[in-house]
Motif scaffolding. Structure first.
Motif, mmCIF file in Angstrom:
data_model
loop_
_atom_site.group_PDB
_atom_site.id
_atom_site.type_symbol
_atom_site.label_atom_id
_atom_site.label_comp_id
_atom_site.label_asym_id
_atom_site.label_seq_id
_atom_site.Cartn_x
_atom_site.Cartn_y
_atom_site.Cartn_z
ATOM 1 N N LYS A 4 85.964 120.731 -15.714
ATOM 2 C CA LYS A 4 86.691 119.512 -16.053
ATOM 3 C C LYS A 4 85.781 118.306 -15.912
ATOM 4 C CE LYS A 4 88.659 118.713 -11.496
ATOM 5 N NZ LYS A 4 89.842 118.443 -10.702
ATOM 6 N N ILE A 5 86.207 117.214 -16.558
ATOM 7 C CA ILE A 5 85.467 115.956 -16.526
ATOM 8 C C ILE A 5 85.820 115.204 -15.247
ATOM 9 C CG2 ILE A 5 85.146 113.711 -17.652
ATOM 10 C CD1 ILE A 5 84.067 115.858 -19.426
ATOM 11 N N ILE A 21 83.686 104.608 -16.587
ATOM 12 C CA ILE A 21 84.701 103.780 -17.253
ATOM 13 C C ILE A 21 86.020 104.541 -17.403
ATOM 14 C CG2 ILE A 21 83.052 102.272 -18.423
ATOM 15 C CD1 ILE A 21 83.489 104.051 -20.969
ATOM 16 N N GLY A 22 86.039 105.801 -16.931
ATOM 17 C CA GLY A 22 87.293 106.559 -16.915
ATOM 18 C C GLY A 22 87.631 107.283 -18.201
ATOM 19 N N ARG A 89 84.151 122.524 -26.072
ATOM 20 C CA ARG A 89 85.332 121.723 -26.383
ATOM 21 C C ARG A 89 85.505 120.760 -25.223
ATOM 22 N NH1 ARG A 89 87.897 121.050 -30.280
ATOM 23 N NH2 ARG A 89 87.485 123.071 -31.186
ATOM 24 N N ILE A 90 85.605 119.469 -25.542
ATOM 25 C CA ILE A 90 85.711 118.438 -24.516
ATOM 26 C C ILE A 90 87.010 117.682 -24.757
ATOM 27 C CG2 ILE A 90 84.605 116.403 -23.505
ATOM 28 C CD1 ILE A 90 81.956 117.511 -24.824
ATOM 29 N N GLY A 91 87.930 117.793 -23.798
ATOM 30 C CA GLY A 91 89.241 117.188 -24.004
ATOM 31 C C GLY A 91 89.996 117.954 -25.075
ATOM 32 N N SER A 92 90.967 117.312 -25.708
ATOM 33 C CA SER A 92 91.803 118.021 -26.678
ATOM 34 C C SER A 92 91.236 117.985 -28.088
ATOM 35 C CB SER A 92 93.218 117.433 -26.673
ATOM 36 O OG SER A 92 93.165 116.063 -27.008
ATOM 37 N N LYS A 136 88.421 111.800 -21.322
ATOM 38 C CA LYS A 136 88.772 111.039 -20.126
ATOM 39 C C LYS A 136 88.667 111.912 -18.878
ATOM 40 C CE LYS A 136 93.755 111.537 -21.014
ATOM 41 N NZ LYS A 136 93.605 112.666 -21.906
ATOM 42 N N VAL A 137 88.611 111.247 -17.742
ATOM 43 C CA VAL A 137 88.551 111.932 -16.455
ATOM 44 C C VAL A 137 89.741 112.888 -16.357
ATOM 45 C CG1 VAL A 137 88.736 111.598 -13.962
ATOM 46 C CG2 VAL A 137 87.300 110.069 -15.321
#
Length: 144
Positions: A4-5, A21-22, A89-92, A136-137
Motif C-alpha cells: 500500500k501507499i 502531499i497525501g 496497479r496503483i490505486g484504482s 493517495k495514501v
C-alpha cells in the motif's frame, strides 16, 4: 502479492527532499503532477519502500517518507525484487511499468549530506506511467 501507499510526495526541484502531499495525479507518459522529476523519460515516478527508510532509522537517522526524494513510499512490497517490465496497479486507476531498479548517484545529493547515506540508489525503483489516475495514501499497490 501487494502493498500500500504510505506517502505521495513531490518537490519543485530535483535532488531535494520531497513533501508528502497525501494524494496526487499520475499522468500517462509524464509522472506525478507538480513534481520536478515528471516528464517524457523512463524515470517518471520513483518508489521507495518504507522498509528501506526503516533501515536508515535503525542506523539512528531521523528520516521520513519523502526524505529520499521518492514520489511514492510503499509498504509490503519488496520493490528491488521486481524485474524491469513488471506492471504495477496503483490505486484504482493508475498503471505503471518498472523501468529501472536503483540508480547511479553521481553527485552526492542533499539527502546524502543530511542523512549520511542514501537508500534510493540501491533500493529505489522507477516506473513510467502507462495509465493515469488519482493516487493517495492508503491506496493499494499490486502486481498487475
Amino acid at each position: 502479492m501487494g502493498g500500500k501507499i504510505i506517502a505521495v510526495c513531490t518537490s519543485e526541484k530535483k535532488g531535494m527532499r520531497k513533501k508528502n502531499i497525501g494524494e496526487g495525479i499520475l499522468r500517462p507518459d509524464h509522472g506525478l503532477e507538480g513534481d520536478a522529476h515528471a516528464g517524457d523519460w523512463h524515470r517518471q515516478v520513483s518508489l521507495l519502500a518504507l522498509e528501506s527508510i526503516e533501515k536508515m532509522r535503525a542506523k539512528g537517522l531521523d528520516v521520513n517518507p519523502g526524505d529520499f526524494a521518492e514520489n511514492l513510499t510503499t509498504e509490503g512490497l519488496v520493490l528491488v525484487d521486481l524485474p524491469v517490465g513488471t506492471k504495477l496497479r496503483i490505486g484504482s486507476e493508475a498503471l505503471g511499468e518498472v523501468t529501472q531498479i536503483g540508480k547511479v548517484c553521481h553527485d552526492r545529493c542533499a539527502i546524502y549530506y543530511q542523512a549520511g547515506d542514501c537508500v534510493m540508489p540501491k533500493e529505489g525503483i522507477f516506473i513510467k506511467v502507462l495509465t493515469g489516475g488519482l493516487v493517495k495514501v492508503g491506496d493499494a499497490v499490486e502486481l498487475a
